[in-house]
Design a protein around this motif. Structure first.
Motif, PDB file in Angstrom:
ATOM      1  N   ALA A 104       0.835  -1.218  -0.213  1.00 15.94           N
ATOM      2  CA  ALA A 104      -0.026  -0.148  -0.076  1.00 15.94           C
ATOM      3  C   ALA A 104       0.958   1.131  -0.133  1.00 15.94           C
ATOM      4  CB  ALA A 104      -0.910   0.050   1.120  1.00 15.94           C
TER       5      ALA A 104
ATOM      6  N   ASP B  24       0.855  -1.191  -4.532  1.00 18.66           N
ATOM      7  CA  ASP B  24      -0.499  -0.728  -4.104  1.00 18.66           C
ATOM      8  C   ASP B  24      -1.642  -1.493  -5.038  1.00 18.66           C
ATOM      9  OD1 ASP B  24      -0.894   2.194  -2.505  1.00 18.66           O
ATOM     10  OD2 ASP B  24      -2.732   1.250  -3.843  1.00 18.66           O
TER      11      ASP B  24
ATOM     12  N   ILE C 134       3.527  -1.901   5.711  1.00 18.47           N
ATOM     13  CA  ILE C 134       2.414  -1.440   5.337  1.00 18.47           C
ATOM     14  C   ILE C 134       2.269  -0.010   6.142  1.00 18.47           C
ATOM     15  CG2 ILE C 134       1.206  -3.064   6.680  1.00 18.47           C
ATOM     16  CD1 ILE C 134      -1.168  -2.810   4.493  1.00 18.47           C
TER      17      ILE C 134
ATOM     18  N   GLY D 141      -2.347   1.796   5.361  1.00 22.91           N
ATOM     19  CA  GLY D 141      -2.899   1.074   4.519  1.00 22.91           C
ATOM     20  C   GLY D 141      -3.913  -0.192   4.809  1.00 22.91           C
TER      21      GLY D 141
END
Length: 249
Positions: free
Chosen positions: A69, A93, A137, A140
């Motif tokens: 992400a 992503d 991450i 996200g």
């Protein structure tokens, strides 16, 4: 429809199969102004949060890092400096607009040689077992439909001895901070979104998604259930943000 077939999208209940599409719509809408909004929303403090998360990752030269992400590439740029030419960072992503913006931004900075890009879903990572020294991450995980599946997937692709870093908005540890944060999130933030990003609804969703995210200890337990060991978290800005860290043994 049973509870297993639904999930939250902000404060709303939606079909689980629809959440990824709805989240994609939010980030398609805000991608162009994403970096400006991050600076405005956090008064620039998000840059410090990200640097602390990278420091806690203990990433070294030559290592393989997965930036999940990764959006517009802030973390990827920081990791790239640490891994050097001998290492590699994979920026992924689920949203094509965010990924395109991140790729263009990093290329404009002259960072290209040891960075790869992929559009993937965090719940089903298309990488081999034991591939990465670190999986990160940032901001996200709260948007992922099945967080437990995503954490298991992160654990699978980590090498033994590897670590996961979860940087995410969390829950204030102080009641006064919590009240002020709620006032800001639900009153001022959507107005800033309307003026700067021309999208009030998306920023209202982002505020709601933060409140629906698991609290610090709950996320720590989820990480342990996914197989991570020595799980711990570090509160920042009185718990408004937290960095969680766990290891694959």
């Amino acid at each position: 429809m049973s509870n297993d077939d639904t999930t939250h999208f902000g404060f709303k209940q939606v079909a689980s199969e629809d959440k990824a599409h709805l989240v994609r719509g939010v980030f398609d809408s805000v991608a162009a102004q994403y970096d400006i909004m991050n600076d405005l929303m956090s008064l620039g403090i998000h840059r410090l949060w990200k640097r602390i998360a990278v420091q806690l990752s203990n990433v070294r030269k030559g290592e393989q890092v997965l930036d999940l992400a990764g959006g517009t590439g802030d973390l990827t740029a920081l990791f790239e400096k640490r891994v050097g030419k001998e290492g590699q960072v994979v920026l992924v992503d689920i949203n094509s607009e965010m990924l395109r913006k991140g790729r263009n931004r990093l290329i404009d900075k002259g960072l290209a040689g040891n960075i790869r890009y992929a559009q993937v879903n965090a719940e089903r990572l298309p990488f081999e077992d034991n591939s990465f020294d670190c999986v990160c991450i940032a901001f996200g995980l709260r948007n992922v439909t099945d967080k437990d599946a995503a954490l298991r997937s992160m654990h699978r692709v980590l090498k033994p001895g590897g670590r996961v870093i979860v940087l995410e908005f969390s829950h204030p540890t102080n009641k006064l901070t919590e009240k002020l944060y709620d006032l800001y999130s639900f009153t001022l933030l959507p107005k800033i979104g309307r003026i700067v990003a021309k999208d009030e609804d998306s920023y209202r969703y982002l505020a709601e998604s933060i409140r629906m995210h698991p609290k610090q200890n709950e996320l720590k337990k989820m990480m342990a259930n996914a197989g991570f060991e020595r799980c711990e978290y570090f509160n920042m800005t009185q718990g408004i943000v937290a960095v969680h860290r766990g290891y694959k043994i």
